[in-house]
Design a protein around this motif. Structure first.
Motif, PDB file in Angstrom:
ATOM      1  N   SER A  93       0.833  -1.200   0.000  1.00  0.00           N
ATOM      2  CA  SER A  93       0.000   0.000   0.000  1.00  0.00           C
ATOM      3  C   SER A  93       0.868   1.251   0.000  1.00  0.00           C
ATOM      4  CB  SER A  93      -0.918   0.002   1.223  1.00  0.00           C
ATOM      5  OG  SER A  93      -1.673   1.191   1.276  1.00  0.00           O
ATOM      6  N   THR A  94       0.437   2.241  -0.767  1.00  0.00           N
ATOM      7  CA  THR A  94       1.172   3.512  -0.845  1.00  0.00           C
ATOM      8  C   THR A  94       0.400   4.653  -0.192  1.00  0.00           C
ATOM      9  OG1 THR A  94       0.193   3.950  -3.023  1.00  0.00           O
ATOM     10  CG2 THR A  94       2.324   2.825  -2.980  1.00  0.00           C
ATOM     11  N   THR A  95      -0.677   4.332   0.495  1.00  0.00           N
ATOM     12  CA  THR A  95      -1.492   5.357   1.144  1.00  0.00           C
ATOM     13  C   THR A  95      -1.358   5.259   2.649  1.00  0.00           C
ATOM     14  OG1 THR A  95      -3.437   3.910   1.177  1.00  0.00           O
ATOM     15  CG2 THR A  95      -3.152   5.330  -0.745  1.00  0.00           C
ATOM     16  N   GLY A  96      -1.587   6.367   3.328  1.00  0.00           N
ATOM     17  CA  GLY A  96      -1.537   6.381   4.783  1.00  0.00           C
ATOM     18  C   GLY A  96      -0.162   6.025   5.308  1.00  0.00           C
ATOM     19  N   LEU A  97      -0.129   5.046   6.218  1.00  0.00           N
ATOM     20  CA  LEU A  97       1.126   4.606   6.818  1.00  0.00           C
ATOM     21  C   LEU A  97       1.836   3.563   5.971  1.00  0.00           C
ATOM     22  CD1 LEU A  97      -0.061   4.278  10.545  1.00  0.00           C
ATOM     23  CD2 LEU A  97       1.187   6.171   9.479  1.00  0.00           C
ATOM     24  N   GLY A  98       1.248   3.231   4.829  1.00  0.00           N
ATOM     25  CA  GLY A  98       1.879   2.240   3.958  1.00  0.00           C
ATOM     26  C   GLY A  98       1.724   0.817   4.440  1.00  0.00           C
ATOM     27  N   LEU A  99       0.749   0.585   5.305  1.00  0.00           N
ATOM     28  CA  LEU A  99       0.520  -0.757   5.830  1.00  0.00           C
ATOM     29  C   LEU A  99      -0.425  -1.524   4.915  1.00  0.00           C
ATOM     30  CD1 LEU A  99       0.029   0.138   9.608  1.00  0.00           C
ATOM     31  CD2 LEU A  99       2.146  -0.591   8.454  1.00  0.00           C
ATOM     32  N   GLY A 100      -0.283  -2.838   4.890  1.00  0.00           N
ATOM     33  CA  GLY A 100      -1.175  -3.669   4.099  1.00  0.00           C
ATOM     34  C   GLY A 100      -0.793  -3.689   2.633  1.00  0.00           C
ATOM     35  N   THR A 101      -1.715  -4.217   1.829  1.00  0.00           N
ATOM     36  CA  THR A 101      -1.486  -4.346   0.391  1.00  0.00           C
ATOM     37  C   THR A 101      -2.680  -3.824  -0.380  1.00  0.00           C
ATOM     38  OG1 THR A 101      -2.367  -6.603   0.424  1.00  0.00           O
ATOM     39  CG2 THR A 101       0.038  -6.356   0.651  1.00  0.00           C
ATOM     40  N   ALA A 117      -8.287  -7.875  -8.825  1.00  0.00           N
ATOM     41  CA  ALA A 117      -8.224  -8.913  -7.801  1.00  0.00           C
ATOM     42  C   ALA A 117      -8.845  -8.407  -6.511  1.00  0.00           C
ATOM     43  CB  ALA A 117      -6.770  -9.332  -7.561  1.00  0.00           C
ATOM     44  N   ASP A 118      -9.231  -9.362  -5.649  1.00  0.00           N
ATOM     45  CA  ASP A 118      -9.738  -8.972  -4.333  1.00  0.00           C
ATOM     46  C   ASP A 118      -8.596  -8.989  -3.328  1.00  0.00           C
ATOM     47  OD1 ASP A 118      -9.240 -11.624  -3.818  1.00  0.00           O
ATOM     48  OD2 ASP A 118     -11.332 -12.210  -3.615  1.00  0.00           O
ATOM     49  N   ALA A 119      -8.917  -8.849  -2.067  1.00  0.00           N
ATOM     50  CA  ALA A 119      -7.887  -8.727  -1.036  1.00  0.00           C
ATOM     51  C   ALA A 119      -7.071  -9.995  -0.867  1.00  0.00           C
ATOM     52  CB  ALA A 119      -8.531  -8.342   0.298  1.00  0.00           C
ATOM     53  N   SER A 307     -13.960  -3.769   2.164  1.00  0.00           N
ATOM     54  CA  SER A 307     -12.764  -3.098   2.674  1.00  0.00           C
ATOM     55  C   SER A 307     -11.948  -2.431   1.572  1.00  0.00           C
ATOM     56  CB  SER A 307     -11.882  -4.115   3.413  1.00  0.00           C
ATOM     57  OG  SER A 307     -11.476  -5.154   2.527  1.00  0.00           O
ATOM     58  N   LEU A 308     -12.338  -2.648   0.310  1.00  0.00           N
ATOM     59  CA  LEU A 308     -11.586  -2.087  -0.823  1.00  0.00           C
ATOM     60  C   LEU A 308     -12.377  -1.013  -1.560  1.00  0.00           C
ATOM     61  CD1 LEU A 308     -10.282  -5.486  -2.276  1.00  0.00           C
ATOM     62  CD2 LEU A 308      -9.012  -3.890  -0.829  1.00  0.00           C
ATOM     63  N   LEU A 309     -13.400  -0.466  -0.911  1.00  0.00           N
ATOM     64  CA  LEU A 309     -14.259   0.491  -1.594  1.00  0.00           C
ATOM     65  C   LEU A 309     -13.509   1.729  -2.068  1.00  0.00           C
ATOM     66  CD1 LEU A 309     -17.591   0.389   0.475  1.00  0.00           C
ATOM     67  CD2 LEU A 309     -17.224  -0.380  -1.870  1.00  0.00           C
ATOM     68  N   TYR A 310     -12.487   2.142  -1.345  1.00  0.00           N
ATOM     69  CA  TYR A 310     -11.761   3.363  -1.706  1.00  0.00           C
ATOM     70  C   TYR A 310     -10.603   3.089  -2.659  1.00  0.00           C
ATOM     71  CZ  TYR A 310     -14.438   5.492   2.060  1.00  0.00           C
ATOM     72  OH  TYR A 310     -15.462   5.939   2.847  1.00  0.00           O
TER      73      TYR A 310
END
Length: 350
Positions: A93-101, A117-119, A307-310
């Motif tokens: 992830s490149t948004t916020g704190l960069g946590l997750g994918t 793809a989904d999560a 959880s991927l709406l945005y």
């Protein structure tokens, strides 16, 4: 519309060899089918519904030959080639704190991950088709169960009357008193962790039979009550009174005079109840009390994309659009079927 004793004479023909004009009787079924064919909106909706169904039936072929992925297996570390460039299916992830994918978005190419793809790195397009198969199967099966049981209950109650009518009507009133979604949710929660045994058959908690049974049951009062009222009105019809007058048995009257006149109303309910069944199935699956993993439906895919709406809104929007289009086509088809088979009916369920 009286399907057992009425006929139309809308066209004329010339008898071979005589040259005289003779009226050709058109059966009520042929009349209804002719009216339905003339309804362009209904035919267009039937074609769209057929295409959606065909696409969902071809889900295994799409997953094998086009997608090349297993839509039920996670793919957290995989990558694909898009436009000659290798891209990870799940990128940091490149948004916020960069946590997750963040899952890969729509590739724009007719191939793997057409809709992204989904999560869990699964192909959304392939899952959409597989989910549609289950959603359509559950809605169609629940509709058949509902219509068969409702027709039997409504016909028996209206035809025999008396104590039988009173008992069946009170049972329908009890079911009618519960809001549909509340009743369906309550039944789903109670039966979700149960294993049902009917003789040698064992139905597990993850079986598709459970949502089919639950959805089929909750709509019975909404079909049985109108059918009961129609049967009661048919009992005072002239052709039924005539059958009683000539000494016909009760079963002969029921099978030959009453049921053929009830069938058009049942056909009118078919697409309307199926549309409602699809909506309630999607709602139950979204709440995790309908279709259970590893199976998928349009409702479960919407939940996966919540959880991927945005970041990847298409994961949730694609099944939502599929539900909306399918329900819309069923409603348009239902209007056409009502006008063709039961033009005097005032049925408005959806």
């Amino acid at each position: 519309m009286n399907l057992s004793s009425s006929a139309r004479t809308d066209s004329s023909a010339v008898e071979p060899g005589t040259g005289s004009a003779a009226l050709v009787a058109e059966s009520p079924w042929a009349t209804a089918w002719r009216k339905l064919r003339q309804d362009r909106a209904a035919i267009a909706s039937l074609i769209v519904l057929g295409l959606i169904t065909l696409a969902c039936l071809l889900a295994p072929l799409y997953a094998q030959m086009v997608s090349g992925t297993d839509p039920f297996t996670t793919n957290l570390g995989g990558s694909i080639v898009v436009g000659g460039e290798s891209r990870p299916i799940l990128a940091p992830s490149t948004t916020g704190l960069g946590l997750g994918t963040t899952p890969i978005g729509p590739t724009g190419e007719f191939g793997p991950y057409l809709l992204g793809a989904d999560a869990q790195g699964r192909d959304v397009a392939a899952r959409l088709l597989y989910g549609g198969r289950n959603s359509l199967f559950i809605a169609a099966s629940a509709t058949l169960i509902c219509l068969v049981l409702a027709t039997a209950i409504g016909t028996v109650a209206g035809f025999f009357g008396g104590m039988i009518d009173t008992i069946l009507s009170r049972i329908l009133d009890v079911l009618w008193a519960f809001p549909i979604f509340l009743l369906a949710i309550s039944l789903s929660i109670v039966m979700l962790n149960q294993t049902l045994r009917i003789g040698p058959v064992e139905i597990g908690s993850g079986s598709l039979v459970l949502p089919i049974f639950i959805i089929g049951i909750v709509y019975i009062p909404y079909v049985a009550r109108p059918i009961r009222g129609q049967v009661k009105s048919l009992m005072s019809a002239e052709f039924v009174i005539a059958s009683v007058g000539i000494g016909a048995s009760s079963w002969r009257i029921l099978l030959k005079d009453v049921l053929p006149n009830v069938v058009p109303r049942v056909i009118v309910f078919l697409p309307l109840i199926m549309a409602l069944a699809m909506i309630i199935e999607s709602a139950l699956s979204y709440l995790s009390i309908g279709v259970q993993p590893p199976n998928a439906s349009w409702g479960t895919i919407i939940q996966d994309g919540q959880s991927l709406l945005y970041s990847r809104p298409l994961v949730a929007l694609a099944p939502g659009i599929a539900i909306a289009v399918t329900v819309l086509t069923l409603n348009i088809l239902g209007d056409g079927v009502r006008d063709a088979f039961d033009p005097k009916s005032s049925v408005r369920i959806v």
